[in-house]
Design a protein around this motif. Structure first.
Motif, PDB file in Angstrom:
ATOM      1  N   THR A 123      76.546  52.411   6.801  1.00  0.00           N
ATOM      2  CA  THR A 123      77.353  51.618   5.875  1.00  0.00           C
ATOM      3  C   THR A 123      76.821  51.727   4.450  1.00  0.00           C
ATOM      4  OG1 THR A 123      76.026  49.607   6.082  1.00  0.00           O
ATOM      5  CG2 THR A 123      77.816  49.912   7.705  1.00  0.00           C
ATOM      6  N   ARG A 124      77.673  51.369   3.517  1.00  0.00           N
ATOM      7  CA  ARG A 124      77.276  51.328   2.112  1.00  0.00           C
ATOM      8  C   ARG A 124      76.221  50.252   1.889  1.00  0.00           C
ATOM      9  NH1 ARG A 124      79.401  49.723  -3.390  1.00  0.00           N
ATOM     10  NH2 ARG A 124      79.055  51.605  -4.626  1.00  0.00           N
ATOM     11  N   LYS A 125      76.330  49.156   2.600  1.00  0.00           N
ATOM     12  CA  LYS A 125      75.336  48.086   2.478  1.00  0.00           C
ATOM     13  C   LYS A 125      73.954  48.579   2.905  1.00  0.00           C
ATOM     14  CE  LYS A 125      74.196  43.342   3.566  1.00  0.00           C
ATOM     15  NZ  LYS A 125      74.580  42.094   4.174  1.00  0.00           N
ATOM     16  N   GLU A 126      73.874  49.356   3.969  1.00  0.00           N
ATOM     17  CA  GLU A 126      72.587  49.908   4.398  1.00  0.00           C
ATOM     18  C   GLU A 126      72.005  50.830   3.329  1.00  0.00           C
ATOM     19  OE1 GLU A 126      73.344  51.760   8.171  1.00  0.00           O
ATOM     20  OE2 GLU A 126      73.420  49.839   9.220  1.00  0.00           O
ATOM     21  N   LEU A 127      72.862  51.614   2.665  1.00  0.00           N
ATOM     22  CA  LEU A 127      72.393  52.468   1.571  1.00  0.00           C
ATOM     23  C   LEU A 127      71.885  51.605   0.421  1.00  0.00           C
ATOM     24  CD1 LEU A 127      72.076  55.423   0.613  1.00  0.00           C
ATOM     25  CD2 LEU A 127      74.298  55.153  -0.520  1.00  0.00           C
ATOM     26  N   ALA A 128      72.583  50.520   0.123  1.00  0.00           N
ATOM     27  CA  ALA A 128      72.140  49.604  -0.929  1.00  0.00           C
ATOM     28  C   ALA A 128      70.786  48.998  -0.578  1.00  0.00           C
ATOM     29  CB  ALA A 128      73.184  48.509  -1.143  1.00  0.00           C
ATOM     30  N   GLU A 129      70.587  48.660   0.678  1.00  0.00           N
ATOM     31  CA  GLU A 129      69.308  48.073   1.107  1.00  0.00           C
ATOM     32  C   GLU A 129      68.148  49.032   0.897  1.00  0.00           C
ATOM     33  OE1 GLU A 129      70.396  47.015   5.100  1.00  0.00           O
ATOM     34  OE2 GLU A 129      71.118  45.019   4.489  1.00  0.00           O
ATOM     35  N   ILE A 130      68.327  50.316   1.254  1.00  0.00           N
ATOM     36  CA  ILE A 130      67.227  51.261   1.069  1.00  0.00           C
ATOM     37  C   ILE A 130      67.035  51.555  -0.417  1.00  0.00           C
ATOM     38  CG2 ILE A 130      68.544  53.404   1.427  1.00  0.00           C
ATOM     39  CD1 ILE A 130      64.912  52.665   2.588  1.00  0.00           C
ATOM     40  N   TYR A 131      68.107  51.566  -1.196  1.00  0.00           N
ATOM     41  CA  TYR A 131      67.966  51.748  -2.647  1.00  0.00           C
ATOM     42  C   TYR A 131      67.147  50.600  -3.244  1.00  0.00           C
ATOM     43  CZ  TYR A 131      69.034  51.882  -7.588  1.00  0.00           C
ATOM     44  OH  TYR A 131      68.909  51.895  -8.952  1.00  0.00           O
ATOM     45  N   HIS A 132      67.434  49.388  -2.837  1.00  0.00           N
ATOM     46  CA  HIS A 132      66.678  48.225  -3.313  1.00  0.00           C
ATOM     47  C   HIS A 132      65.206  48.358  -2.904  1.00  0.00           C
ATOM     48  CE1 HIS A 132      65.123  44.051  -3.012  1.00  0.00           C
ATOM     49  NE2 HIS A 132      65.719  43.959  -4.180  1.00  0.00           N
ATOM     50  N   ARG A 133      64.962  48.751  -1.673  1.00  0.00           N
ATOM     51  CA  ARG A 133      63.587  48.912  -1.173  1.00  0.00           C
ATOM     52  C   ARG A 133      62.827  49.961  -1.985  1.00  0.00           C
ATOM     53  NH1 ARG A 133      60.762  47.535   3.133  1.00  0.00           N
ATOM     54  NH2 ARG A 133      59.291  49.016   4.026  1.00  0.00           N
TER      55      ARG A 133
END
Length: 163
Positions: free
Chosen positions: A87-97
């Motif tokens: 998901t896009r949200k999962e990509l956002a989570e790793i970007y934040h990390r």
């Protein structure tokens, strides 16, 4: 004349196995930063990592590369390993990390069919972290071919997935 062969549509690439200079340093990247789970080791020379309990998606070894310099930018070899998020949200989570860790990125692109983040592992191996848009949203040209794009990714918009 040989009959044309097409790989079955159900075929998947199962794992990537990388030569690394320092196993612990690479585990810091793939396990500690990206979050892959360590499934097994082979002495002090190899480690196998997984997402979701698979035997391994990433293999790391120092068999022929312990202490070697980073992979050269030019020449033949692996361009990057692509890690697909659901998901896009999962990509956002790793970007934040990645941002919290202050790990350097080499790029971020909107490809029309996908959105991708780019970085290098500690050995200079390219890594793409991406998610695919639903197939019905992919852009096609007038001939019906997929139209791949290379546009800047709106990272602020990506982070809004976390709100």
């Amino acid at each position: 004349m040989k009959e044309k062969y097409t790989v079955p549509a159900t075929t998947r690439i199962g794992h990537v196995h990388l030569k690394v200079a320092d196993l612990d340093r690479s585990l810091g990247f793939y396990k500690d930063l990206l979050g892959f789970e360590l499934t097994s080791t082979y002495g002090t020379q190899a480690a196998f990592l997984s997402a979701g309990g698979y035997h391994h998606h990433i293999g790391l070894n120092t068999w022929h590369s312990a202490g070697s310099p980073p992979a050269p930018l030019t020449g033949v070899g692996l361009y990057h390993t692509a890690i697909l998020y659901a998901t896009r949200k999962e990509l956002a989570e790793i970007y934040h990390r990645i941002g919290v860790a202050k790990y350097p990125m080499t790029g971020a692109s909107d490809h029309g069919v996908s959105e991708a983040l780019y970085l290098d592992d500690p050995d200079g191996n390219g890594v793409e972290l991406y998610w695919d848009r639903p197939k019905e949203l992919w852009p096609y040209d007038s001939n019906g071919s997929i139209e791949m794009l290379v546009k800047p990714l709106d990272l602020d918009n990506l982070l809004r997935e976390l709100d």
